[in-house]
Design a protein around this motif. Structure first.
Motif, PDB file in Angstrom:
ATOM      1  N   GLU A  58       0.830  -1.203   0.000  1.00  0.00           N
ATOM      2  CA  GLU A  58       0.000   0.000   0.000  1.00  0.00           C
ATOM      3  C   GLU A  58       0.867   1.257   0.000  1.00  0.00           C
ATOM      4  N   LYS A  59       1.969   1.232   0.732  1.00  0.00           N
ATOM      5  CA  LYS A  59       2.851   2.398   0.760  1.00  0.00           C
ATOM      6  C   LYS A  59       3.484   2.630  -0.608  1.00  0.00           C
ATOM      7  N   LYS A  60       3.877   1.554  -1.267  1.00  0.00           N
ATOM      8  CA  LYS A  60       4.431   1.672  -2.618  1.00  0.00           C
ATOM      9  C   LYS A  60       3.379   2.212  -3.577  1.00  0.00           C
ATOM     10  N   ALA A  61       2.138   1.745  -3.422  1.00  0.00           N
ATOM     11  CA  ALA A  61       1.048   2.225  -4.275  1.00  0.00           C
ATOM     12  C   ALA A  61       0.834   3.719  -4.082  1.00  0.00           C
ATOM     13  N   ASP A  62       0.910   4.184  -2.846  1.00  0.00           N
ATOM     14  CA  ASP A  62       0.749   5.616  -2.564  1.00  0.00           C
ATOM     15  C   ASP A  62       1.869   6.423  -3.205  1.00  0.00           C
ATOM     16  N   SER A  63       3.091   5.903  -3.111  1.00  0.00           N
ATOM     17  CA  SER A  63       4.235   6.598  -3.700  1.00  0.00           C
ATOM     18  C   SER A  63       4.084   6.721  -5.209  1.00  0.00           C
ATOM     19  N   LEU A  64       3.662   5.629  -5.866  1.00  0.00           N
ATOM     20  CA  LEU A  64       3.455   5.657  -7.314  1.00  0.00           C
ATOM     21  C   LEU A  64       2.347   6.628  -7.699  1.00  0.00           C
ATOM     22  N   LYS A  65       1.297   6.643  -6.904  1.00  0.00           N
ATOM     23  CA  LYS A  65       0.164   7.524  -7.190  1.00  0.00           C
ATOM     24  C   LYS A  65       0.585   8.991  -7.116  1.00  0.00           C
ATOM     25  N   LEU A  66       1.376   9.339  -6.107  1.00  0.00           N
ATOM     26  CA  LEU A  66       1.830  10.721  -5.952  1.00  0.00           C
ATOM     27  C   LEU A  66       2.789  11.143  -7.054  1.00  0.00           C
ATOM     28  N   ASN A  67       3.484  10.174  -7.628  1.00  0.00           N
ATOM     29  CA  ASN A  67       4.443  10.465  -8.689  1.00  0.00           C
ATOM     30  C   ASN A  67       3.893  10.129 -10.072  1.00  0.00           C
ATOM     31  N   ASN A  79      -9.867  -7.749   4.967  1.00  0.00           N
ATOM     32  CA  ASN A  79      -8.439  -7.789   5.342  1.00  0.00           C
ATOM     33  C   ASN A  79      -7.678  -6.552   4.876  1.00  0.00           C
ATOM     34  N   LYS A  80      -8.277  -5.394   5.067  1.00  0.00           N
ATOM     35  CA  LYS A  80      -7.599  -4.126   4.785  1.00  0.00           C
ATOM     36  C   LYS A  80      -7.150  -3.508   6.111  1.00  0.00           C
ATOM     37  N   PHE A  81      -5.879  -3.085   6.160  1.00  0.00           N
ATOM     38  CA  PHE A  81      -5.317  -2.586   7.408  1.00  0.00           C
ATOM     39  C   PHE A  81      -4.913  -1.110   7.328  1.00  0.00           C
ATOM     40  N   TYR A  82      -5.302  -0.428   6.267  1.00  0.00           N
ATOM     41  CA  TYR A  82      -4.883   0.960   6.035  1.00  0.00           C
ATOM     42  C   TYR A  82      -5.639   1.881   6.999  1.00  0.00           C
ATOM     43  N   VAL A  83      -4.899   2.551   7.890  1.00  0.00           N
ATOM     44  CA  VAL A  83      -5.521   3.391   8.908  1.00  0.00           C
ATOM     45  C   VAL A  83      -4.803   4.732   9.021  1.00  0.00           C
ATOM     46  N   LYS A  84      -5.592   5.803   9.063  1.00  0.00           N
ATOM     47  CA  LYS A  84      -5.068   7.148   9.318  1.00  0.00           C
ATOM     48  C   LYS A  84      -5.476   7.575  10.723  1.00  0.00           C
ATOM     49  N   ILE A  96     -10.584   2.204   2.785  1.00  0.00           N
ATOM     50  CA  ILE A  96     -10.887   1.030   1.970  1.00  0.00           C
ATOM     51  C   ILE A  96     -10.817   1.447   0.506  1.00  0.00           C
ATOM     52  N   THR A  97      -9.919   0.862  -0.256  1.00  0.00           N
ATOM     53  CA  THR A  97      -9.820   1.157  -1.688  1.00  0.00           C
ATOM     54  C   THR A  97     -10.496   0.039  -2.463  1.00  0.00           C
ATOM     55  N   TYR A  98     -11.513   0.412  -3.248  1.00  0.00           N
ATOM     56  CA  TYR A  98     -12.302  -0.575  -3.980  1.00  0.00           C
ATOM     57  C   TYR A  98     -12.712   0.020  -5.321  1.00  0.00           C
ATOM     58  N   LEU A  99     -12.412  -0.696  -6.402  1.00  0.00           N
ATOM     59  CA  LEU A  99     -12.709  -0.234  -7.761  1.00  0.00           C
ATOM     60  C   LEU A  99     -12.149   1.171  -8.000  1.00  0.00           C
ATOM     61  N   GLU A 100     -10.894   1.373  -7.582  1.00  0.00           N
ATOM     62  CA  GLU A 100     -10.138   2.602  -7.810  1.00  0.00           C
ATOM     63  C   GLU A 100     -10.734   3.819  -7.093  1.00  0.00           C
ATOM     64  N   ALA A 189      -1.491   9.779  -0.001  1.00  0.00           N
ATOM     65  CA  ALA A 189      -1.976   9.834  -1.383  1.00  0.00           C
ATOM     66  C   ALA A 189      -3.476   9.603  -1.474  1.00  0.00           C
ATOM     67  N   ARG A 190      -4.129   9.382  -0.334  1.00  0.00           N
ATOM     68  CA  ARG A 190      -5.553   9.046  -0.354  1.00  0.00           C
ATOM     69  C   ARG A 190      -6.342  10.106   0.411  1.00  0.00           C
ATOM     70  N   THR A 191      -6.400  11.268  -0.198  1.00  0.00           N
ATOM     71  CA  THR A 191      -7.072  12.408   0.425  1.00  0.00           C
ATOM     72  C   THR A 191      -8.466  12.652  -0.138  1.00  0.00           C
TER      73      THR A 191
END
Length: 262
Positions: A58-67, A79-84, A96-100, A189-191
């Protein structure tokens, strides 16, 4: 008095720096099968009372998205563990990221910690035991004031130091601190998110279960995929495989929101 001043200065300095805590995370995909365990490293990035907890993919995905690179999406909702977390505002949100699309699920369950007098060494840190309930599970945590951050893995926070280890009483979920890294920049990257509640979360999960590849919304009556052996197979076969996996791996961290798939 000098000790108090030193601690305050040290704490302020730490919170102004970006620090990453790496947790080895193990969880049972099926509570009835003790050997069906998933293991991966997850990262808690913290700066100025703001933190993001996510796995390395997920962190790599965020980095790619920002760039403006190619985005990476994990299929499914479970089984999603992404928490702010915003520790100052006591705000905890699961992404929760689903269908982009990114959905924001506020965590409103209160963590009422019971701190005990029991202490032990975990790795190189003198740690103290605490207990709480969350998600229909009883949790046992060990925190250390040697790392003066009131945070921890996943949604867990609110103790007088960093949580270095936490697991549920059924030994189905375990988070262990294995590394501390200083420096770098925390990035989000998920604002642009759509706010949901647990009822909407269940709707998304069942939508994925019934139509994993979102074929119905695309108006396709049939579709095929190519398996690793180069054989063309009807998509319904793959759908059935995914549905069986979901049914076999239906052991969510929030047991009180376990979905009854039909």
């Amino acid at each position: 008095m000098k000790f108090i001043i030193f601690f305050l200065v040290f704490s302020t300095f730490c919170f102004s720096q970006k620090i990453s805590f790496i947790y080895e995370t193990k969880y049972k995909l099926n509570s009835e099968n003790p050997d069906d365990v998933n293991s991966e490293n997850m990262i808690l990035d913290l700066k100025n009372n703001i933190s993001i907890f996510r796995d390395s993919v997920e962190k790599k995905a965020d980095s790619l998205k920002l760039n403006n690179g190619r985005e990476i999406f994990k299929m499914g909702v479970e089984n999603k563990f992404y928490v702010k977390k915003n520790l100052a505002q006591k705000r905890i949100e699961k992404v929760i990221t689903y269908l982009e699309r990114d959905y924001l699920l506020p965590i409103e369950e209160i963590l009422n910690w019971k701190i005990t007098s029991e202490q032990k060494m975990i790795g190189k840190y003198k740690s103290q035991k605490a207990e709480t309930n969350y998600g229909g599970r009883n949790w046992i945590a060990w925190f250390t004031t040697e790392l003066p951050f009131s945070d921890g893995p996943y949604i867990f926070n609110g103790l007088p130091g960093l949580i270095v280890s936490i697991q549920d009483s059924n030994n189905e979920y375990l988070f262990n601190l294995i590394e501390v890294k200083k420096g770098g920049n925390i990035f989000d990257a998920r604002t642009k998110t759509i706010k949901i509640d647990w009822k909407k979360y269940e709707t998304l999960a069942k939508s994925y279960f019934n139509d994993p590849f979102n074929i119905n919304s695309k108006g396709w009556k049939t579709a095929t995929f190519t398996d690793p052996n180069g054989k063309t197979v009807d998509i319904s076969v793959k759908n059935k495989e995914i549905q069986n996996d979901i049914l076999q791996e239906n052991n969510p961290i929030e047991l009180n929101h376990k979905i009854n798939y039909k």
